[in-house]
Write a protein that holds these residues in place. Structure first.
Motif, PDB file in Angstrom:
ATOM      1  N   ARG A 295       0.834  -1.192   0.000  1.00  9.14           N
ATOM      2  CA  ARG A 295       0.000   0.000   0.000  1.00  9.14           C
ATOM      3  C   ARG A 295       0.869   1.242   0.000  1.00  9.14           C
ATOM      4  N   ILE A 296       0.249   2.371  -0.336  1.00 10.92           N
ATOM      5  CA  ILE A 296       0.920   3.665  -0.267  1.00 10.92           C
ATOM      6  C   ILE A 296       0.071   4.599   0.597  1.00 10.92           C
ATOM      7  N   TYR A 297       0.708   5.220   1.575  1.00 13.62           N
ATOM      8  CA  TYR A 297       0.058   6.237   2.411  1.00 13.62           C
ATOM      9  C   TYR A 297       0.599   7.604   2.000  1.00 13.62           C
ATOM     10  N   LEU A 298      -0.312   8.502   1.691  1.00 10.14           N
ATOM     11  CA  LEU A 298       0.035   9.836   1.199  1.00 10.14           C
ATOM     12  C   LEU A 298      -0.124  10.832   2.354  1.00 10.14           C
ATOM     13  N   VAL A 299       0.988  11.444   2.788  1.00  9.14           N
ATOM     14  CA  VAL A 299       0.941  12.412   3.890  1.00  9.14           C
ATOM     15  C   VAL A 299       1.535  13.736   3.413  1.00  9.14           C
ATOM     16  N   ARG A 300       1.109  14.811   4.038  1.00 10.44           N
ATOM     17  CA  ARG A 300       1.636  16.130   3.673  1.00 10.44           C
ATOM     18  C   ARG A 300       3.080  16.249   4.127  1.00 10.44           C
ATOM     19  N   GLY A 308       3.337  15.756   7.930  1.00 12.94           N
ATOM     20  CA  GLY A 308       2.114  16.191   8.587  1.00 12.94           C
ATOM     21  C   GLY A 308       1.042  15.125   8.571  1.00 12.94           C
ATOM     22  N   ASP A 309      -0.181  15.544   8.292  1.00 14.49           N
ATOM     23  CA  ASP A 309      -1.348  14.664   8.411  1.00 14.49           C
ATOM     24  C   ASP A 309      -1.496  13.730   7.206  1.00 14.49           C
ATOM     25  N   LEU A 310      -2.203  12.632   7.452  1.00 13.86           N
ATOM     26  CA  LEU A 310      -2.564  11.700   6.384  1.00 13.86           C
ATOM     27  C   LEU A 310      -3.555  12.368   5.439  1.00 13.86           C
ATOM     28  N   VAL A 311      -3.306  12.252   4.135  1.00 14.21           N
ATOM     29  CA  VAL A 311      -4.213  12.796   3.123  1.00 14.21           C
ATOM     30  C   VAL A 311      -5.097  11.689   2.558  1.00 14.21           C
TER      31      VAL A 311
END
Length: 597
Positions: A295-300, A308-311
């Protein structure tokens, strides 16, 4: 010796230096990582009681770094403890310690030269006092006097290099030794305390049969292969801008996973369609079983590089692709890969013998075909942009993984002068020739070659069983995206937060843990993955046994379906990620939780 021989040998000797420090596989990168994290743990526990506790002051940060022999300057502390910093986690401290290296002999030599103002080979009291009381982070005269008195063995009020080095390196050594002794004593005392408490506990309480508990989580899920994909790509995707990058997940010591991360930049607001899937290097010999998940988690990503936060994250699945569709504002984002570990697990098999890598033919040592095939696979793993050549940055990623050292200007100049390039990048042939040169330099000793192979996930029989290659595609409709690949690293606390946020924000099922104060289990059933998260809202930690042993057709990210975990105060921890063993069959998740006091 020619420049090619001396320079190219220096590239190969990077791995040689690494393996010769302790001999063979034992001093591989994974072994170095284990030593590094033990150093972090000892330094941290010398200041705080538990790695679950956070650093809450600048002073604590300085103490932990000093306990590890880093001796941070005020400028260094300012970099990591700003006016906005309220706390630092153990994982964040590990990241800092990785960046801030301990003092080395080379550092001391450079410092000595700066202090030796008149260049006579000695540091006098006056010279040292002049530097330390008037430049940089000033010391008092008394502090300088104490410093010299400790190192000036012969009392001549001068420090030669040996005295200077002895003084500072002994300070570092003392810090580390005292830290280890303190932690060892703490662990011994805790063990003795538990041993005293256990007999008393057995006398006070008599065993009573526990009533059979019903599973708090009881959910039957349909076969993955029969579920219609929720992910549908945009209709006009062919007109969007595409950027493709490859990557890899690899195991470190104790089963820890590292992976390539990426920085994604978009110049204007745009829609993003992102997919990621496992990459099979040899589809013709692939097994029929399901592939590991990725999986890929996209964060700022902020301007200073902090996260920063999870997008969003790839929570939809279409065949072997995990997908996300998201509107992005202009800016920078970090792409954090994650595999649950349900199917990608550390090697358990033990090949009976090592494969042969080279054979002597005349005065040359020729690489055998299985070894050449393995190197071809490594080239594919390292060619992150998939253009068929290795840039300096990609080659540097390879060197960092296999030797722990950067490719400096001299080393890359040797590559440019002696091996085949295309548009300034190392070709596949050039990569093979470089490794052939190394094989010849080693004169039949293959230990250093095995360091490379083991570091890249190969077993002794040359099977690639501890690597998970993957490929991601990012499509943007309004502008071209720029994706920069980063070296292999742990996702750390940023990935942990992202995973927990994804489960708590999207998961609809919540189960109150009755035996714990203010604790909840969150459940998220996404395509082919069922995640259970434990959130502790109280100020006290507790241990929770999560028994999923009666689940059917399930495999867990944990070693056992019956797992006990410690949940720190005011924190969230993943209990289990679960996936079906056979995707063509129905699977049932049954989980019973028990608080252990």
């Amino acid at each position: 010796m020619s420049r090619r021989d001396s320079g190219a040998s220096s590239i190969a000797s990077r791995r040689s230096r690494r393996s010769n420090t302790g001999g063979g596989e034992g001093d591989s990168q994974r072994s170095k990582e284990a030593k590094f994290f033990e150093e972090c743990r000892v330094a941290y526990l010398a200041v705080l009681d538990d790695t679950h506790q956070d650093i809450t002051s600048r002073k604590q940060l300085a103490l932990v770094l000093q306990q590890s022999g880093r001796n941070p300057s005020q400028k260094t502390l300012d970099k990591y403890w700003t006016t906005k910093t309220k706390k630092l986690t153990y994982n964040e401290i590990c990241d800092i310690m990785r960046k801030e290296k301990p003092t080395t002999t080379s550092d001391l030599l450079n410092a000595f030269k700066k202090f030796d103002i008149n260049g006579d080979g000695f540091i006098t009291h006056d010279e040292l006092s002049r530097v330390l009381t008037k430049r940089g982070e000033k010391m008092t005269s008394k502090e300088v006097e104490a410093m010299i008195a400790e190192a000036d063995d012969d009392g001549d009020r001068k420090l030669n290099y040996n005295e200077f080095c002895k003084m500072l390196m002994s300070t570092t050594s003392k810090c580390r030794q005292l830290s280890k002794e303190k932690v060892d004593k703490k662990v011994t005392n805790e063990r003795k305390s538990k041993e005293k408490e256990q007999p008393a506990a057995r006398k006070e309480t008599s065993p009573a049969p526990h009533p059979r508990k019903r599973a708090s989580i009881n959910k039957t899920l349909p076969p993955v292969t029969k579920v219609a994909p929720k992910a549908t790509e945009p209709r006009n995707l062919k007109t969007w801008h595409q950027a493709r990058r490859k990557g890899c997940c690899l195991f470190e010591e104790h089963g820890k996973i590292v992976a390539h991360q990426y920085v994604l930049e978009v110049s204007t607001s745009t829609a993003l369609w992102l997919t990621v899937k496992p990459m099979n290097l040899h589809p013709e010999t692939a097994s029929d079983g399901p592939l590991p998940d990725i999986r890929i988690y996209l964060v700022r990503q902020r301007d200073d590089g902090t996260l920063g936060d999870l997008v969003a994250f790839t929570n939809m699945k279409n065949q072997q692709k995990y997908c996300l569709h998201q509107e992005l504002k202009a800016g920078s984002y970090r792409l954090l890969p994650m595999t649950t570990g349900c199917r990608f697990k550390p090697r358990e098999r033990h090949p009976k013998s090592k494969a042969e890598l080279t054979r002597k033919e005349g005065d040359e040592y020729v690489m055998l075909k299985p070894f050449r095939n393995a190197l071809a696979d490594i080239f594919e793993l390292v060619d992150l942009d998939g253009n068929g050549t290795l840039s300096r940055e990609e080659f540097n990623v390879f060197q960092l993984r296999t030797s722990g050292e950067q490719v400096d200007d001299d080393a890359w100049e040797v590559v440019e002068e002696n091996f085949e390039l295309k548009k300034g990048e190392l070709t596949r042939k050039g990569f093979m020739d470089l490794n052939q040169m190394e094989a010849n330099d080693l004169q039949g000793d293959t230990d250093d070659l095995w360091v490379t192979l083991h570091s890249m996930g190969f077993a002794d029989d040359l099977k690639l069983d501890e690597a998970l290659p993957f490929v991601l595609d990012a499509y943007t409709d309004k502008c071209k995206s720029h994706i920069k690949a980063l070296p292999l690293q742990s996702g750390g606390s940023a990935l942990e937060r992202a995973v927990c946020d994804s489960v708590m924000s999207i998961g609809k099922d919540r189960v109150t843990i009755k035996e714990a104060d203010n604790a909840v289990m969150h459940c998220l059933a996404s395509d082919a993955i069922f995640s259970v998260l434990v959130e502790n809202k109280s100020s006290s930690k507790f241990s929770l046994r999560m028994d999923c042993g009666k689940s059917s057709n399930c495999e867990s990210s944990r070693r056992d379906l019956d797992h006990t975990l410690v949940v720190p105060p005011r924190a969230a921890v993943v209990g289990h990620h679960l996936m079906p063993v056979k995707e063509s069959e129905e699977w049932t998740v049954r989980c019973t939780e028990t608080v252990i006091t």
